[in-house]
Motif scaffolding. Structure first.
Motif, PDB file in Angstrom:
ATOM      1  N   HIS A 140       0.826  -1.216   0.000  1.00 23.64           N
ATOM      2  CA  HIS A 140       0.000   0.000   0.000  1.00 23.64           C
ATOM      3  C   HIS A 140       0.860   1.266   0.000  1.00 23.64           C
ATOM      4  O   HIS A 140       0.476   2.295   0.555  1.00 23.64           O
ATOM      5  CB  HIS A 140      -0.955   0.024   1.205  1.00 23.64           C
ATOM      6  N   ASP A 161       1.805   2.068  -5.631  1.00 26.86           N
ATOM      7  CA  ASP A 161       0.458   1.747  -6.108  1.00 26.86           C
ATOM      8  C   ASP A 161      -0.206   2.961  -6.743  1.00 26.86           C
ATOM      9  O   ASP A 161      -0.832   2.867  -7.803  1.00 26.86           O
ATOM     10  CB  ASP A 161      -0.405   1.232  -4.953  1.00 26.86           C
ATOM     11  N   TYR A 162      -0.077   4.113  -6.122  1.00 21.27           N
ATOM     12  CA  TYR A 162      -0.684   5.321  -6.670  1.00 21.27           C
ATOM     13  C   TYR A 162       0.000   5.740  -7.963  1.00 21.27           C
ATOM     14  O   TYR A 162      -0.656   6.237  -8.894  1.00 21.27           O
ATOM     15  CB  TYR A 162      -0.624   6.456  -5.640  1.00 21.27           C
ATOM     16  N   PHE A 176      -5.367  -0.070   0.007  1.00 22.64           N
ATOM     17  CA  PHE A 176      -4.807   1.279   0.084  1.00 22.64           C
ATOM     18  C   PHE A 176      -5.898   2.336   0.239  1.00 22.64           C
ATOM     19  O   PHE A 176      -5.635   3.426   0.727  1.00 22.64           O
ATOM     20  CB  PHE A 176      -3.901   1.594  -1.111  1.00 22.64           C
ATOM     21  N   ASP A 224      -6.078   2.626   3.942  1.00 24.26           N
ATOM     22  CA  ASP A 224      -4.917   3.307   4.512  1.00 24.26           C
ATOM     23  C   ASP A 224      -4.980   4.813   4.276  1.00 24.26           C
ATOM     24  O   ASP A 224      -4.688   5.611   5.163  1.00 24.26           O
ATOM     25  CB  ASP A 224      -3.627   2.751   3.898  1.00 24.26           C
TER      26      ASP A 224
END
Length: 384
Positions: free
Chosen positions: A290, A294-295, A320, A323
């Motif tokens: 996360h 990932d972004y 994520f 989170d």
């Protein structure tokens, strides 16, 4: 009138302007097209028409050049005969060269300008979202029926989670969870396309024997020569996934792109045609669980449009979201849809989801918006 695509001529020009334009065309799924041997009236009509498609167009006395997205190009074909008496076949031939087809067994999907919905059917006790939610054959089949009725193009069965920190099960356990379910789905819903999510060769063999048409492998198929031999001898579709759990990149996007170029090359070399291959960035399979990677992978999806293969969007209710936003897994649907929409607009074409009905609504709305061009004398060409 002569119509030709000239996008590839940009590759031969090392100037900044040409290389920048080529990059933009690749990222945006656009074509550089030249129309020549025109009358003055043709130039006027064509320039006005392409301008109404919201595309960049320039003209001189006998030639028109335009940078046209594939969606706009498809609409241009649809309305062409309302403005010009001939030459639509030239347009269609250019468009056909850019169709993105995914062949999976006896199923074939045209994903050039739309997405397909890929429904998840986990039969596991520990999947991150729905592990243990559907117990027994009746509950599983009821959920499969619900997804099909809501618009799922594919039902994917899964007998082992690969969430971060997962516990591996044996091929025998995985087959006990998936093969009876595959048989039940084939019996009750014989027209549906079935996929399996597995990285184990024995499970792949058993699933193909039962008529599964898609294999989704988080290990990208090249970790075992037996997989390549098995898939080369089949007509199944492949979902090949990138993973960076075991390493870090100096340049994430370049590293991912290099991975897919090599992976597709290796699959082709093994006898697997490109039109059977789809790719998955592997969001959720970063070295840091996360983490920022990932972004970044959500954002950089358009960097792989030049590969001309369907890309999976697999972010449904991911951890994520919890989170970052502090929302429980049962409350993540709105943010899932927002993210899927953003990735679809950047080129994602296979939406792997738990929530089929809502995703079908998303695709229907976005396709309507993206295909709507208001053209004088025609109106909204999406409704032709």
């Amino acid at each position: 009138m002569r119509i030709q695509e000239i996008t590839d001529t940009l590759k031969q020009d090392a100037s900044f302007n040409s290389q920048a334009l080529l990059k933009i065309a690749q990222q945006q799924n656009s074509l550089l097209v030249e129309f020549s041997d025109l009358t003055d009236d043709d130039v006027s009509k064509l320039t006005a028409l392409i301008s109404q498609l919201d595309c960049f167009v320039q003209s001189d006395s006998q030639k028109v050049q335009a940078l046209i997205s594939l969606r706009a190009f498809q609409q241009l074909i649809a309305v062409w005969n309302k403005f010009f008496a001939e030459d639509v076949d030239q347009l269609q031939a250019i468009f056909d060269q850019h169709k993105m087809i995914w062949k999976t067994g006896s199923f074939e999907y045209d994903l050039t300008n739309t997405a397909m919905i890929y429904g998840i059917m986990n039969n596991t006790p520990d999947s991150f979202y729905d592990g243990g939610r559907y117990q027994g054959s009746t509950a599983l089949l009821n959920h499969v029926e619900e997804m099909i009725n809501s618009g799922a193009d594919v039902i994917e069965v899964n007998g082992q989670t690969t969430r971060p920190g997962f516990t591996e099960v044996t091929p025998e356990v995985e087959m006990e969870r998936t093969i009876p379910l595959i048989k039940d789905i084939k019996k009750h819903f014989p027209e549906v396309n079935i996929a399996i999510d597995t990285y184990k060769l024995p499970v792949m063999k058993a699933a193909l024997d039962e008529g599964v048409s898609i294999i989704n492998d988080v290990n990208a198929f090249t970790d075992d020569p037996g997989k390549l031999e098995l898939l080369a001898d089949s007509n199944a579709g492949l979902l090949t996934m990138h993973s960076s759990r075991g390493h870090e990149y100096h340049n994430l996007t370049t590293g991912m792109h290099d991975f897919f170029v090599k992976n597709i090359h290796d699959l082709n070399a093994a006898g697997i045609d490109s039109d059977r291959i789809a790719i998955d960035q592997g969001i959720g399979y970063s070295k840091v669980v996360h983490g920022a990677q990932d972004y970044s992978m959500i954002r950089n999806l358009d960097q792989f449009n030049d590969l001309k293969r369907p890309m999976m969007v697999a972010i449904s209710r991911k951890g994520f979201f919890g989170d970052l936003l502090g929302i429980a897994k049962d409350d993540r649907l709105p943010m899932t849809l927002v993210t899927e929409a953003a990735m679809y607009l950047e080129g994602g074409r296979i939406l792997r989801v738990h929530d089929v009905k809502e995703t079908q609504q998303l695709v229907t709305l976005l396709d309507q918006v993206q295909n709507s061009f208001w053209i004088k004398g025609v109106g909204n060409s999406a409704n032709i």
